[in-house]
Design a protein around this motif. Structure first.
Motif, PDB file in Angstrom:
ATOM      1  N   PRO A 105       2.798  -2.236   1.561  1.00 49.48           N
ATOM      2  CA  PRO A 105       1.405  -1.788   1.673  1.00 49.48           C
ATOM      3  C   PRO A 105       0.462  -2.961   1.426  1.00 49.48           C
ATOM      4  O   PRO A 105       0.802  -3.914   0.728  1.00 49.48           O
ATOM      5  CB  PRO A 105       1.276  -0.738   0.581  1.00 49.48           C
ATOM      6  N   SER A 106      -0.734  -2.893   2.004  1.00 53.18           N
ATOM      7  CA  SER A 106      -1.690  -3.981   1.825  1.00 53.18           C
ATOM      8  C   SER A 106      -2.349  -3.923   0.454  1.00 53.18           C
ATOM      9  O   SER A 106      -2.836  -4.921  -0.045  1.00 53.18           O
ATOM     10  CB  SER A 106      -2.740  -3.960   2.927  1.00 53.18           C
ATOM     11  N   GLU A 107      -2.367  -2.752  -0.190  1.00 56.07           N
ATOM     12  CA  GLU A 107      -2.883  -2.621  -1.549  1.00 56.07           C
ATOM     13  C   GLU A 107      -1.803  -2.037  -2.440  1.00 56.07           C
ATOM     14  O   GLU A 107      -1.063  -1.150  -2.023  1.00 56.07           O
ATOM     15  CB  GLU A 107      -4.096  -1.698  -1.594  1.00 56.07           C
ATOM     16  N   ILE A 108      -1.716  -2.568  -3.636  1.00 54.97           N
ATOM     17  CA  ILE A 108      -0.731  -2.076  -4.583  1.00 54.97           C
ATOM     18  C   ILE A 108      -1.400  -1.936  -5.943  1.00 54.97           C
ATOM     19  O   ILE A 108      -2.181  -2.791  -6.341  1.00 54.97           O
ATOM     20  CB  ILE A 108       0.504  -3.010  -4.651  1.00 54.97           C
ATOM     21  N   THR A 109      -1.134  -0.831  -6.618  1.00 51.00           N
ATOM     22  CA  THR A 109      -1.671  -0.623  -7.954  1.00 51.00           C
ATOM     23  C   THR A 109      -0.560  -0.852  -8.961  1.00 51.00           C
ATOM     24  O   THR A 109       0.502  -0.244  -8.875  1.00 51.00           O
ATOM     25  CB  THR A 109      -2.252   0.792  -8.103  1.00 51.00           C
TER      26      THR A 109
ATOM     27  N   LYS B 289      -4.712  -6.620  -3.608  1.00 54.60           N
ATOM     28  CA  LYS B 289      -4.766  -6.445  -2.162  1.00 54.60           C
ATOM     29  C   LYS B 289      -4.176  -7.677  -1.486  1.00 54.60           C
ATOM     30  O   LYS B 289      -4.528  -8.808  -1.819  1.00 54.60           O
ATOM     31  CB  LYS B 289      -6.210  -6.253  -1.703  1.00 54.60           C
ATOM     32  N   ALA B 290      -3.263  -7.444  -0.517  1.00 56.28           N
ATOM     33  CA  ALA B 290      -2.706  -8.545   0.278  1.00 56.28           C
ATOM     34  C   ALA B 290      -3.837  -9.113   1.118  1.00 56.28           C
ATOM     35  O   ALA B 290      -4.398  -8.425   1.957  1.00 56.28           O
ATOM     36  CB  ALA B 290      -1.571  -8.045   1.156  1.00 56.28           C
ATOM     37  N   THR B 291      -4.196 -10.362   0.856  1.00 57.73           N
ATOM     38  CA  THR B 291      -5.375 -10.955   1.478  1.00 57.73           C
ATOM     39  C   THR B 291      -5.029 -12.068   2.441  1.00 57.73           C
ATOM     40  O   THR B 291      -5.671 -12.219   3.479  1.00 57.73           O
ATOM     41  CB  THR B 291      -6.319 -11.483   0.376  1.00 57.73           C
ATOM     42  N   TYR B 292      -4.013 -12.870   2.108  1.00 57.07           N
ATOM     43  CA  TYR B 292      -3.591 -13.978   2.974  1.00 57.07           C
ATOM     44  C   TYR B 292      -2.082 -13.942   3.135  1.00 57.07           C
ATOM     45  O   TYR B 292      -1.355 -13.560   2.231  1.00 57.07           O
ATOM     46  CB  TYR B 292      -3.987 -15.330   2.374  1.00 57.07           C
TER      47      TYR B 292
ATOM     48  N   ARG C  46      -3.154 -17.240   6.868  1.00 55.52           N
ATOM     49  CA  ARG C  46      -3.854 -16.385   7.812  1.00 55.52           C
ATOM     50  C   ARG C  46      -4.386 -15.181   7.048  1.00 55.52           C
ATOM     51  O   ARG C  46      -3.644 -14.554   6.288  1.00 55.52           O
ATOM     52  CB  ARG C  46      -2.898 -15.902   8.903  1.00 55.52           C
ATOM     53  N   PRO C  47      -5.674 -14.872   7.211  1.00 52.81           N
ATOM     54  CA  PRO C  47      -6.209 -13.679   6.541  1.00 52.81           C
ATOM     55  C   PRO C  47      -5.504 -12.420   7.049  1.00 52.81           C
ATOM     56  O   PRO C  47      -5.203 -12.306   8.230  1.00 52.81           O
ATOM     57  CB  PRO C  47      -7.688 -13.663   6.948  1.00 52.81           C
ATOM     58  N   ILE C  48      -5.239 -11.505   6.143  1.00 51.09           N
ATOM     59  CA  ILE C  48      -4.670 -10.205   6.519  1.00 51.09           C
ATOM     60  C   ILE C  48      -5.824  -9.228   6.614  1.00 51.09           C
ATOM     61  O   ILE C  48      -6.622  -9.106   5.700  1.00 51.09           O
ATOM     62  CB  ILE C  48      -3.653  -9.727   5.459  1.00 51.09           C
ATOM     63  N   ARG C  49      -5.925  -8.553   7.706  1.00 49.21           N
ATOM     64  CA  ARG C  49      -7.038  -7.610   7.910  1.00 49.21           C
ATOM     65  C   ARG C  49      -6.629  -6.214   7.561  1.00 49.21           C
ATOM     66  O   ARG C  49      -5.602  -5.769   7.643  1.00 49.21           O
ATOM     67  CB  ARG C  49      -7.506  -7.663   9.353  1.00 49.21           C
TER      68      ARG C  49
END
Length: 128
Positions: free
Chosen positions: A22-26, A110-113, A125-128
């Protein structure tokens, strides 16, 4: 035959999407979590100004260690890294940036790059 091929391709695409991180992880306080091939542990989620967290992580260990007392594997536990809101942490081939802090409870990364390997260079590379 064409219809069968379409369904096979669609099934493969859906299966690969389901396995993606997932692009966000808590991260919950005092609970090891697997993130992009790394075991991550949140020691403290700190309130006040600035918001921050103490996080320990280790990569290249089997996923099964996440359920062990020594979730980091053999040897001594690695030292914690102090992160402030907006700081990033490399976990595997991605940089996860701290988006949110719930003091005393959790932090959201948040997965950002993403690192892209070239024959001569590594690129972000930026992750959108």
């Amino acid at each position: 035959m064409m219809r069968f091929s379409f369904f096979m391709i669609a099934a493969l695409v859906l299966a690969s999407c389901g396995r993606a991180d997932p692009s966000e992880i808590t991260l919950e306080l005092k609970t090891p979590t697997r993130v992009n091939g790394c075991n991550v542990f949140l020691h403290h989620a700190l309130g006040g100004e600035p918001l921050g967290a103490d996080i320990t992580y280790v990569c290249d260990v089997p996923e099964s260690f996440i359920n062990e007392k020594n979730w980091w594997g053999d040897g001594m536990q690695p030292p914690a890294a102090g992160l402030l809101l907006g700081d990033c942490l490399r976990l595997g081939n991605r940089f996860y940036c701290m988006e949110k802090v719930e003091p005393g409870e959790s932090v959201t990364l948040k997965a950002t790059y993403e690192i892209l390997h070239d024959r001569r260079f590594d690129h972000l590379r930026p992750i959108r």
